[in-house]
Design a protein around this motif. Structure first.
Motif, short mmCIF file in Angstrom:
data_model
loop_
_atom_site.label_atom_id
_atom_site.label_comp_id
_atom_site.label_asym_id
_atom_site.label_seq_id
_atom_site.Cartn_x
_atom_site.Cartn_y
_atom_site.Cartn_z
N GLN A 179 0.81 -1.22 0.00
CA GLN A 179 0.00 0.00 0.00
C GLN A 179 0.84 1.27 0.00
OE1 GLN A 179 -3.16 -0.62 -0.47
NE2 GLN A 179 -3.06 -2.75 0.08
N ASN A 180 2.06 1.23 -0.51
CA ASN A 180 2.88 2.43 -0.65
C ASN A 180 2.72 2.98 -2.06
OD1 ASN A 180 3.88 2.53 1.91
ND2 ASN A 180 6.01 2.24 1.34
N GLY A 181 2.89 4.28 -2.20
CA GLY A 181 2.81 4.91 -3.50
C GLY A 181 3.92 5.93 -3.68
N VAL A 182 4.48 6.00 -4.86
CA VAL A 182 5.51 6.97 -5.20
C VAL A 182 5.24 7.53 -6.59
CG1 VAL A 182 7.33 5.96 -3.76
CG2 VAL A 182 7.05 5.17 -6.09
N PHE A 183 5.87 8.65 -6.89
CA PHE A 183 5.83 9.22 -8.23
C PHE A 183 7.11 8.85 -8.95
CE2 PHE A 183 3.33 12.41 -5.76
CZ PHE A 183 2.10 12.11 -6.32
N VAL A 184 7.01 8.48 -10.21
CA VAL A 184 8.19 8.21 -11.03
C VAL A 184 8.05 8.95 -12.35
CG1 VAL A 184 8.79 5.98 -10.02
CG2 VAL A 184 7.25 6.06 -11.94
N ASN A 235 10.11 7.49 -18.13
CA ASN A 235 11.12 7.41 -19.19
C ASN A 235 11.38 5.94 -19.51
OD1 ASN A 235 12.85 6.51 -17.16
ND2 ASN A 235 13.74 8.52 -16.85
N LYS A 236 12.27 5.66 -20.41
CA LYS A 236 12.48 4.28 -20.86
C LYS A 236 12.89 3.36 -19.71
CE LYS A 236 14.97 1.53 -24.23
NZ LYS A 236 16.03 1.49 -25.22
N ALA A 237 13.79 3.81 -18.87
CA ALA A 237 14.29 2.98 -17.77
C ALA A 237 13.20 2.65 -16.76
CB ALA A 237 15.46 3.67 -17.07
N THR A 238 12.41 3.64 -16.36
CA THR A 238 11.38 3.38 -15.35
C THR A 238 10.24 2.54 -15.93
OG1 THR A 238 10.31 5.50 -15.82
CG2 THR A 238 11.85 5.41 -13.97
N ILE A 239 9.94 2.71 -17.20
CA ILE A 239 8.90 1.89 -17.83
C ILE A 239 9.34 0.43 -17.87
CG2 ILE A 239 7.71 1.43 -20.01
CD1 ILE A 239 7.57 4.50 -20.36
N GLN A 240 10.62 0.17 -18.16
CA GLN A 240 11.12 -1.20 -18.14
C GLN A 240 11.09 -1.78 -16.73
OE1 GLN A 240 14.95 -0.92 -20.04
NE2 GLN A 240 14.09 -1.26 -22.07
N PRO A 255 3.29 -7.58 -12.27
CA PRO A 255 2.32 -8.44 -11.57
C PRO A 255 2.19 -8.16 -10.07
CG PRO A 255 3.79 -9.76 -12.91
CD PRO A 255 4.33 -8.37 -12.92
N TYR A 256 3.02 -7.29 -9.54
CA TYR A 256 3.01 -7.02 -8.11
C TYR A 256 2.55 -5.61 -7.76
CZ TYR A 256 6.00 -11.04 -8.66
OH TYR A 256 6.50 -12.25 -9.03
N VAL A 257 2.41 -4.74 -8.75
CA VAL A 257 2.03 -3.34 -8.50
C VAL A 257 0.95 -2.91 -9.47
CG1 VAL A 257 4.32 -2.71 -7.63
CG2 VAL A 257 3.79 -2.39 -10.03
N THR A 258 0.28 -1.82 -9.11
CA THR A 258 -0.62 -1.16 -10.05
C THR A 258 -0.11 0.27 -10.22
OG1 THR A 258 -2.92 -0.69 -10.58
CG2 THR A 258 -2.28 -0.44 -8.28
N TYR A 259 -0.22 0.79 -11.42
CA TYR A 259 0.31 2.13 -11.69
C TYR A 259 -0.54 2.82 -12.74
CZ TYR A 259 2.56 -0.24 -15.64
OH TYR A 259 2.79 -0.97 -16.78
N GLY A 260 -0.33 4.11 -12.86
CA GLY A 260 -1.08 4.88 -13.83
C GLY A 260 -0.60 6.31 -13.87
N TYR A 261 -1.39 7.16 -14.50
CA TYR A 261 -1.02 8.56 -14.71
C TYR A 261 -1.99 9.45 -13.94
CZ TYR A 261 1.15 5.96 -18.46
OH TYR A 261 1.83 5.01 -19.17
N PRO A 262 -1.64 9.86 -12.72
CA PRO A 262 -2.56 10.67 -11.93
C PRO A 262 -2.68 12.09 -12.48
CG PRO A 262 -0.47 10.49 -10.80
CD PRO A 262 -0.39 9.60 -12.00
N ASN A 263 -3.83 12.70 -12.26
CA ASN A 263 -4.01 14.08 -12.69
C ASN A 263 -3.55 15.03 -11.58
OD1 ASN A 263 -6.10 14.05 -10.82
ND2 ASN A 263 -7.68 13.81 -12.38
N ASN A 298 -1.12 -1.63 -15.51
CA ASN A 298 -1.29 -0.22 -15.89
C ASN A 298 -2.77 0.15 -15.90
OD1 ASN A 298 -1.03 2.34 -16.86
ND2 ASN A 298 -0.04 1.77 -18.77
N ARG A 299 -3.13 1.12 -15.06
CA ARG A 299 -4.51 1.60 -14.98
C ARG A 299 -4.71 2.88 -15.79
NH1 ARG A 299 -7.85 0.02 -10.47
NH2 ARG A 299 -6.87 -1.73 -9.43
N GLU A 300 -3.64 3.48 -16.26
CA GLU A 300 -3.66 4.76 -16.98
C GLU A 300 -4.37 5.81 -16.13
OE1 GLU A 300 -5.05 3.96 -20.92
OE2 GLU A 300 -3.29 2.77 -21.39
N GLU A 301 -5.44 6.45 -16.64
CA GLU A 301 -6.08 7.52 -15.87
C GLU A 301 -7.02 6.98 -14.79
OE1 GLU A 301 -8.65 6.53 -19.29
OE2 GLU A 301 -6.60 7.26 -19.26
N TYR A 302 -7.30 5.68 -14.78
CA TYR A 302 -8.18 5.10 -13.76
C TYR A 302 -7.49 4.98 -12.40
CZ TYR A 302 -11.18 4.04 -17.68
OH TYR A 302 -11.98 4.15 -18.78
N ILE A 303 -6.22 5.31 -12.33
CA ILE A 303 -5.50 5.31 -11.05
C ILE A 303 -6.10 6.38 -10.13
CG2 ILE A 303 -3.65 6.94 -11.65
CD1 ILE A 303 -3.08 3.69 -9.77
#
Length: 135
Positions: A8-13, A16-21, A28-36, A125-130
């Motif tokens: 239940q921790n969250g961070v901003f990243v 870029n290419k390295a973080t996406i990889q 399979p262990y995290v959920t992520y997306g693009y917060p507004n 990846n939840r995209e904007e649904y995060i």
């Protein structure tokens, strides 16, 4: 590198290419997306803590931010939110100044932890649904 030490921790990243990889490796262990911007400001105002001498201290006033990030032109909470939202030139310093966010589990629980978000599950990846998950 991602500073995800607990559940239940969250961070901003920065995307870029390295973080996406890195995110694809741990997908399979995290959920992520693009917060507004609204979600980012709610997180920082409500759950924002800073690192001061290795301690986790809640954000109480702009003097804390100006003391540590003033040399980068970030003097208040709104400047910090803008830097995180826009992934500005001092994103790394601003992000490292913030402690990882401790989030609550979603209301009603998780749907299915075994499947990806696009298959009706929770990870991936939840995209904007995060924004809905965090709020």
């Amino acid at each position: 590198l991602l500073r995800l030490r607990q559940l239940q921790n969250g961070v901003f990243v920065r995307p870029n290419k390295a973080t996406i990889q890195m995110l694809r490796l741990i997908e399979p262990y995290v959920t992520y997306g693009y917060p507004n911007k609204e979600t980012i400001s709610k997180l920082i105002y409500k759950r924002g803590f800073v690192k001061e001498d290795g301690a986790r201290i809640p954000i109480q006033n702009n003097e804390q931010i100006e003391k540590h990030l003033g040399k980068f032109g970030i003097i208040c909470i709104e400047d910090l939110i803008h830097e995180i939202t826009e992934c500005g030139p001092h994103f790394k310093e601003a992000n490292n100044f913030l402690w990882a966010f401790k989030l609550n589990p979603p209301k009603g629980g998780f749907n299915c932890k075994r499947h990806a978000f696009i298959q009706g599950g929770d990870w991936g990846n939840r995209e904007e649904y995060i924004n809905e998950l965090v709020n």
